[in-house]
Design an enzyme around this catalytic site. Structure first.
Site, PDB file in Angstrom:
ATOM      1  N   MET A  70      94.022  60.242  78.593  1.00  0.00           N
ATOM      2  CA  MET A  70      93.997  60.164  77.136  1.00  0.00           C
ATOM      3  C   MET A  70      92.592  60.366  76.584  1.00  0.00           C
ATOM      4  O   MET A  70      91.609  60.123  77.270  1.00  0.00           O
ATOM      5  CB  MET A  70      94.470  58.772  76.676  1.00  0.00           C
ATOM      6  CG  MET A  70      95.825  58.361  77.182  1.00  0.00           C
ATOM      7  SD  MET A  70      96.197  56.620  76.842  1.00  0.00           S
ATOM      8  CE  MET A  70      96.299  56.636  75.072  1.00  0.00           C
ATOM      9  N   CYS A  71      92.548  60.775  75.333  1.00  0.00           N
ATOM     10  CA  CYS A  71      91.330  60.702  74.538  1.00  0.00           C
ATOM     11  C   CYS A  71      91.770  60.247  73.152  1.00  0.00           C
ATOM     12  O   CYS A  71      92.929  59.891  72.959  1.00  0.00           O
ATOM     13  CB  CYS A  71      90.557  62.013  74.529  1.00  0.00           C
ATOM     14  SG  CYS A  71      91.437  63.447  73.917  1.00  0.00           S
ATOM     15  N   ASN A  72      90.876  60.260  72.197  1.00  0.00           N
ATOM     16  CA  ASN A  72      91.239  59.708  70.894  1.00  0.00           C
ATOM     17  C   ASN A  72      92.288  60.532  70.153  1.00  0.00           C
ATOM     18  O   ASN A  72      93.073  59.996  69.388  1.00  0.00           O
ATOM     19  CB  ASN A  72      89.999  59.507  70.022  1.00  0.00           C
ATOM     20  CG  ASN A  72      89.185  60.771  69.866  1.00  0.00           C
ATOM     21  OD1 ASN A  72      89.355  61.730  70.610  1.00  0.00           O
ATOM     22  ND2 ASN A  72      88.289  60.781  68.909  1.00  0.00           N
ATOM     23  N   GLY A  74      93.839  63.642  71.890  1.00  0.00           N
ATOM     24  CA  GLY A  74      94.715  64.193  72.910  1.00  0.00           C
ATOM     25  C   GLY A  74      94.832  65.696  72.909  1.00  0.00           C
ATOM     26  O   GLY A  74      95.762  66.244  73.481  1.00  0.00           O
ATOM     27  N   THR A  78      91.582  66.012  76.712  1.00  0.00           N
ATOM     28  CA  THR A  78      92.774  65.819  77.544  1.00  0.00           C
ATOM     29  C   THR A  78      93.378  67.165  77.924  1.00  0.00           C
ATOM     30  O   THR A  78      93.736  67.388  79.084  1.00  0.00           O
ATOM     31  CB  THR A  78      93.812  64.951  76.794  1.00  0.00           C
ATOM     32  OG1 THR A  78      93.206  63.698  76.463  1.00  0.00           O
ATOM     33  CG2 THR A  78      95.046  64.711  77.644  1.00  0.00           C
TER      34      THR A  78
END
Length: 134
Positions: A70-72, A74, A78
């Site tokens: 995940m990232c903030n 996506g 990601t």
């Protein structure tokens, strides 16, 4: 997400996960690996080869499964990690880019596609007992 039974989250954004994510990680006893802090900078900076390789060390370790990458948002970080993973899985580039574009939407970054295309999979350390999907 509770039903997934996650053991690990690979967090790729440079900023900390929001409080909801942190509460979920604590409540579910999930290991959080915050790789984005390794790079500093801001969210618009491109992902680096070192971060991809660090993520793969976690992703390819079956003891961390099931996991979430995940990232903030996506999209970009990601998407780039998953694109490089697809390349490691020997997907063709057209399929990799189609998947990346589907999730990036109108905010596709050509530099991310170029990174995926030029990523050298020979740099990845494959474990002795890799996941079945590799």
């Amino acid at each position: 997400m509770e039903k997934l039974g996650l053991r690990c989250i690979v967090w790729l954004a440079p900023e900390e996960p929001n409080q909801n994510v942190m509460n979920f990680v604590d409540d579910q006893d999930i290991q959080l690996h915050h790789l984005g802090v390794l790079e500093g900078g801001n969210a618009s900076d491109p992902i680096t080869e070192d971060m991809i390789l660090e993520a793969f060390d976690l992703i390819l370790d079956k003891r961390n499964h099931p996991m979430a990458i995940m990232c903030n948002i996506g999209r970009h970080r990601t998407g780039t990690v998953v694109g490089c993973l697809r390349k490691l899985q020997r997907w063709n580039l057209a399929s990799i880019f189609e998947e990346y574009r589907r999730f990036a939407g109108p905010k596709v970054r050509i530099l991310n596609e170029q990174f995926i295309e030029l990523f050298d999979t020979d740099l990845v350390r494959i474990p002795v007992d890799p996941p079945e999907w590799l």
